[in-house]
Design a protein around this motif. Structure first.
Motif, mmCIF file in Angstrom:
data_model
loop_
_atom_site.group_PDB
_atom_site.id
_atom_site.type_symbol
_atom_site.label_atom_id
_atom_site.label_comp_id
_atom_site.label_asym_id
_atom_site.label_seq_id
_atom_site.Cartn_x
_atom_site.Cartn_y
_atom_site.Cartn_z
ATOM 1 N N ARG A 141 33.576 1.531 -74.500
ATOM 2 C CA ARG A 141 32.984 1.656 -73.167
ATOM 3 C C ARG A 141 33.337 2.990 -72.516
ATOM 4 O O ARG A 141 32.529 3.587 -71.793
ATOM 5 N N TYR B 251 27.498 9.521 -70.417
ATOM 6 C CA TYR B 251 26.638 9.611 -69.240
ATOM 7 C C TYR B 251 27.141 10.681 -68.275
ATOM 8 O O TYR B 251 26.354 11.380 -67.636
ATOM 9 N N ASP C 153 24.328 7.196 -62.375
ATOM 10 C CA ASP C 153 24.242 5.782 -62.028
ATOM 11 C C ASP C 153 24.531 4.910 -63.248
ATOM 12 O O ASP C 153 25.211 3.877 -63.145
ATOM 13 N N ARG C 154 24.031 5.349 -64.412
ATOM 14 C CA ARG C 154 24.332 4.613 -65.645
ATOM 15 C C ARG C 154 25.833 4.640 -65.928
ATOM 16 O O ARG C 154 26.408 3.666 -66.400
ATOM 17 N N MET D 18 28.237 4.842 -63.677
ATOM 18 C CA MET D 18 28.861 3.924 -62.731
ATOM 19 C C MET D 18 28.692 2.472 -63.180
ATOM 20 O O MET D 18 29.633 1.672 -63.128
ATOM 21 N N SER D 19 27.502 2.135 -63.657
ATOM 22 C CA SER D 19 27.240 0.763 -64.105
ATOM 23 C C SER D 19 28.063 0.417 -65.333
ATOM 24 O O SER D 19 28.620 -0.685 -65.443
ATOM 25 N N ALA D 20 28.145 1.358 -66.273
ATOM 26 C CA ALA D 20 28.902 1.093 -67.503
ATOM 27 C C ALA D 20 30.387 0.955 -67.212
ATOM 28 O O ALA D 20 31.102 0.227 -67.903
ATOM 29 N N ALA E 213 31.710 -0.534 -64.804
ATOM 30 C CA ALA E 213 31.929 -1.901 -64.306
ATOM 31 C C ALA E 213 33.070 -1.934 -63.301
ATOM 32 O O ALA E 213 33.061 -1.203 -62.321
ATOM 33 N N ASP E 214 34.094 -2.756 -63.558
ATOM 34 C CA ASP E 214 35.178 -2.913 -62.587
ATOM 35 C C ASP E 214 36.444 -2.166 -62.987
ATOM 36 O O ASP E 214 37.515 -2.429 -62.462
ATOM 37 N N LEU F 47 35.440 4.107 -63.131
ATOM 38 C CA LEU F 47 34.572 4.232 -61.961
ATOM 39 C C LEU F 47 34.840 5.553 -61.237
ATOM 40 O O LEU F 47 33.900 6.236 -60.799
#
Length: 390
Positions: A154, A161, A182-183, A185-187, A189-190, A195
């Motif tokens: 991950r 990205y 944005d991809r 940020m989404s990848a 996750a938490d 992040l």
């Protein structure tokens, strides 16, 4: 920024000197008088007949379009457009397309990590055309790996990205860069660290959005300044927030954020590149230059630039970072009406990182602005003509 062309007379004068022709010898080749040439070059006499312009271009051995300052395509423009189109196609692929059985194995996490490191190195050496070639395949492999196993590799997905967003910002493709950021940020996750990494690039993409500053500060608040890696991320996010505030003209906020970043930078030191941020005391000083330029304070930008490049940390920064800073320094010099020093730092940037000048639209605009100044040296005029921006 104004894009008014340099008067054709000045172009004629520059190109004549470049061809090592005196006004008299140039006039003789054209079958004109020396006085006629002098009046053309000073703008006293206009050039309106197409046939005359073609004759002048033939003697000067240039394309008439270059002489007129229009319809000149920058070198490699078509290749860049095609490359960006391939990156767009790779970014636009839906994950479910990679969930089906494949004819070959998905790239291993270790291999992905190596490929991503290579992409970042290519970016930091400002080899943008090469990175344009590499990214479509890398993004596709990242998509495939993430679709089949969202957890494995991950970090490589986020980094792929990130570097894609960084490149697209350089190329002036901000909408597509936003998609890549944005991809990322989404990848992420938490995972607060990933992040924060992704948010650094998001800040670059959204520099013109005042609301993005709150996003940078929120991401920074999630990072406790413990290790040098964490301090680098937190500091980099504070820098991004400061530059966003500078765009908005909020000098009080800018100063506070950069002072806080500077405190972290002292603890990190120079000569590091944690999370591909190159964060350290010198990087913060360069950010102060950029902030000054964004707020229109050229004198402060010039003064800080001349101090910053004398720091030991300057030579440890990635080539891309140094070249990008020199472009900001050129903007500062232009704000003080110093076209000679603006040209000097632009030529230095072109020497250490040609692609930063040749492939970055924002840099090309600064070259054009410098070349339009009546005091500009012939060297920057030549570069502007070669770039097709005059």
């Amino acid at each position: 920024m104004s894009r008014e062309p340099v008067p054709i007379g000045r172009r004629v004068a520059y190109l004549r000197v470049r061809r090592r022709l005196s006004q008299q010898s140039f006039a003789d080749r054209l079958g004109k008088s020396k006085s006629w040439v002098d009046k053309v070059e000073r703008g006293v006499r206009s050039l309106e007949r197409v046939s005359t312009i073609r004759e002048i271009a033939a003697v000067l051995r240039v394309d008439p379009a270059a002489l007129l300052g229009r319809d000149v395509q920058p070198a490699g423009a078509a290749e860049r457009r095609e490359g960006v189109a391939r990156i767009r196609a790779a970014l636009s692929a839906y994950p479910m397309a990679y969930g089906r059985p494949a004819d070959r194995d998905v790239m291993s996490p270790d291999r992905l990590a190596r490929e991503v490191r290579h992409a970042w190195m290519t970016y930091q050496h400002a080899r943008y055309p090469r990175l344009v070639e590499l990214l479509p395949t890398l993004v596709t492999e990242v998509h495939r790996a993430h679709a089949l196993d969202p957890e494995a590799g991950r970090a490589a997905v986020v980094e792929a990205y990130r570097v894609t967003a960084a490149l697209l910002v350089k190329l002036g493709e901000r909408s597509l860069a936003w998609l890549a950021a944005d991809r990322a940020m989404s990848a992420a996750a938490d995972d607060r660290v990933m992040l924060a990494c992704a948010a650094v690039q998001l800040g670059q993409v959204l520099r013109a959005s005042a609301q993005a500053g709150a996003v940078m500060l929120a991401a920074a608040s999630q990072i406790a300044p413990g290790t040098p890696e964490e301090m680098s991320l937190r500091g980099s996010l504070l820098v991004q927030a400061a530059l966003i505030a500078a765009r908005a003209g909020d000098d009080r906020v800018v100063g506070g954020l950069l002072d806080e970043a500077a405190e972290l930078a002292v603890q990190v030191g120079d000569e590091h590149d944690h999370h591909r941020t190159a964060f350290g005391p010198t990087a913060v000083e360069l950010a102060r230059v950029t902030a000054a330029v964004e707020m229109g304070d050229g004198p402060q930008g010039v003064a800080r630039h001349e101090l910053a490049i004398g720091r030991d940390g300057w030579r440890w920064l990635p080539i891309e970072h140094r070249a990008a800073h020199l472009i900001d320094a050129a903007r500062a010099y232009l704000q003080t009406d110093d076209a000679i020093n603006a040209a000097r730092v632009l030529l230095r940037a072109e020497h250490i990182a040609p692609a930063e000048i040749h492939h970055r639209p924002a840099a090309r605009d600064v070259v054009a602005q410098a070349a339009r100044d009546p005091a500009a040296p012939a060297t920057i005029t030549q570069l502007a003509i070669n770039l097709g921006v005059l």
